[in-house]
Design a protein around this motif. Structure first.
Motif, PDB file in Angstrom:
ATOM      1  N   SER A  98      30.893  42.460  40.026  1.00  0.00           N
ATOM      2  CA  SER A  98      31.938  43.007  40.900  1.00  0.00           C
ATOM      3  C   SER A  98      32.657  41.860  41.614  1.00  0.00           C
ATOM      4  CB  SER A  98      31.331  43.968  41.929  1.00  0.00           C
ATOM      5  OG  SER A  98      30.396  43.286  42.736  1.00  0.00           O
ATOM      6  N   LEU A 122      41.007  46.442  38.560  1.00  0.00           N
ATOM      7  CA  LEU A 122      40.739  45.656  39.772  1.00  0.00           C
ATOM      8  C   LEU A 122      42.012  45.473  40.598  1.00  0.00           C
ATOM      9  CD1 LEU A 122      38.446  42.856  38.278  1.00  0.00           C
ATOM     10  CD2 LEU A 122      37.709  44.731  39.763  1.00  0.00           C
ATOM     11  N   GLU A 124      44.419  47.452  40.885  1.00  0.00           N
ATOM     12  CA  GLU A 124      44.795  48.720  41.512  1.00  0.00           C
ATOM     13  C   GLU A 124      43.828  49.145  42.616  1.00  0.00           C
ATOM     14  OE1 GLU A 124      45.018  51.402  38.232  1.00  0.00           O
ATOM     15  OE2 GLU A 124      46.817  50.445  37.369  1.00  0.00           O
ATOM     16  N   ASP A 125      42.705  48.452  42.744  1.00  0.00           N
ATOM     17  CA  ASP A 125      41.681  48.789  43.742  1.00  0.00           C
ATOM     18  C   ASP A 125      42.119  48.270  45.119  1.00  0.00           C
ATOM     19  OD1 ASP A 125      39.412  49.031  45.362  1.00  0.00           O
ATOM     20  OD2 ASP A 125      38.045  48.609  43.702  1.00  0.00           O
ATOM     21  N   LYS A 126      42.385  49.173  46.044  1.00  0.00           N
ATOM     22  CA  LYS A 126      42.894  48.805  47.373  1.00  0.00           C
ATOM     23  C   LYS A 126      41.862  48.054  48.214  1.00  0.00           C
ATOM     24  CE  LYS A 126      46.819  50.974  46.696  1.00  0.00           C
ATOM     25  NZ  LYS A 126      48.074  50.221  46.492  1.00  0.00           N
ATOM     26  N   ASP A 127      40.581  48.179  47.869  1.00  0.00           N
ATOM     27  CA  ASP A 127      39.535  47.509  48.644  1.00  0.00           C
ATOM     28  C   ASP A 127      39.388  46.030  48.275  1.00  0.00           C
ATOM     29  OD1 ASP A 127      38.867  49.816  50.057  1.00  0.00           O
ATOM     30  OD2 ASP A 127      37.481  50.493  48.492  1.00  0.00           O
TER      31      ASP A 127
END
Length: 390
Positions: A98, A122, A124-127
């Motif tokens: 990760s 990845l 598109e992952d807001k975190d």
């Protein structure tokens, strides 16, 4: 910030705030994925390695992603990664790993990032924090990083901006007492990007570019010389670095010689037009990455031979895209033209680059006859250049 055109950071205060956000992200996050553009050039590879080495000083988990093998000239940079335990992934990421932050380096716009489906998810992952460092402004260059996390400037190279970030961190002595930021390998990576992208500074135009180029080459070239053991065979000067990255392998030399046989000459532009059948042959014999990099070298050579401009056009690998690519380079002696204004004059939206070098692409189905199409581009460009010179 998606689809917004990249712009110079407005103030030193804002640049300092971005630097501090980068610093805090490095301290707070633990696993970093580093991305560059497709078919990476010298500055891109050097930027990936330089930033990875910087992250290594904070004992972070680091992965550099490349879509495939890189040119032989960059082997010493990849050897540095191996020596420092930095993972370099080709085409796919390690299973089960990760990432808490993604660093995008030397990449003009999102669709130029070297990526696969995993990386798309990845992004598109807001975190996941997205940090961007780049020197491509104007044209169709658009943001990839999160708002407030983009260090952008018209520098000689992206490596120069990493050098700037490194110097800013080194000035925060209270926070980083035990970290030696100025190690030989980091200096070597930064020098590689700076001298490679600017061709030892000869393609720089403005006083500002030349001023900062001198500052950063002085700093990092001196460090490289001081920290390289005497009588060792290791690279110890920016001239030695430049010689290595300029050297062609046997395959590259053969490809270059084949391309240069297609040379055409006009008053202000020497150009090469590689038709679809010829492009397929070059791609089959040498591969996409080698063709891309050798075509850039050919454009450089054409510009210097002409003393004004050099242009190369070729068809992309059809398995990767359906575009015809164009590379336009300005001679080192022809500094009064900013080639990005040529893009505007030709009304080309799918392109960008530096004042001295631009690339653009056109859909294959819009190019009925590449020889006629390229001749039209050359004619229109010559007319634009004449108007700009008045």
């Amino acid at each position: 910030m998606e689809n917004q055109i990249k712009a110079e950071i407005k103030s030193i205060a804002e640049k300092n705030r971005i630097v501090n956000r980068f610093r805090d992200t490095i301290i707070e996050r633990d696993s970093f994925l580093l991305l560059g553009h497709k078919d990476p050039d010298t500055d891109c590879i050097a930027s990936l390695v330089a930033f990875a080495l910087l992250l290594g000083k904070f004992n972070k988990e680091i992965t550099i992603f490349l879509s495939g093998p890189v040119m032989a000239q960059f082997s010493y940079l990849l050897a540095i990664c191996k020596y420092n335990g930095i993972e370099v992934s080709y085409g796919k990421l390690s299973k089960g790993k990760s990432y808490s932050a993604v660093i995008i380096l030397d990449t003009p716009k999102p669709d130029m990032i070297a990526k696969n489906d995993e990386i798309k998810a990845l992004m598109e992952d807001k975190d996941i924090c997205k940090i961007e460092i780049d020197h491509h402004l104007g044209g169709d260059a658009s943001y990839t990083g999160d708002e407030g996390y983009c260090l952008l400037s018209e520098a000689s190279s992206t490596c120069e901006l990493i050098g700037y970030f490194l110097l800013k961190l080194s000035q925060q002595k209270e926070k980083f007492k035990k970290i030696d930021f100025f190690t030989r390998n980091l200096a070597l990576a930064i020098i590689t990007g700076i001298v490679g992208d600017s061709q030892m500074g000869k393609y720089l135009k403005t006083r500002r570019e030349k001023f900062y180029y001198r500052i950063f080459t002085d700093i990092f070239a001196r460090l490289l010389g001081e920290k390289t053991l005497k009588d060792s065979k290791n690279l110890s000067s920016m001239e030695a670095v430049f010689d290595v990255i300029q050297n062609f392998s046997v395959r590259e030399k053969h490809c270059f010689e084949g391309i240069m046989q297609l040379k055409n000459t006009e008053k202000s532009i020497h150009y090469i037009c590689i038709n679809e059948e010829q492009s397929a042959k070059f791609l089959n014999n040498y591969g996409s990455e080698l063709l891309v990099n050798v075509s850039k070298a050919a454009a450089d050579t054409l510009a210097e031979d002409c003393h004004k401009l050099g242009l190369v056009a070729y068809y992309d690998d059809p398995s990767l895209s359906d575009f015809v690519q164009f590379r336009l380079r300005r001679s080192a002696k022809y500094l009064h033209i900013d080639l990005r204004t040529v893009l505007a004059g030709l009304q080309i939206v799918n392109g960008g680059g530096h004042p001295g070098a631009i690339g653009f692409r056109v859909k294959k189905d819009e190019v009925k006859d590449i020889a006629c199409f390229a001749a039209n581009i050359v004619s229109r460009t010559e007319k634009l250049v004449e108007e700009m010179s008045v």
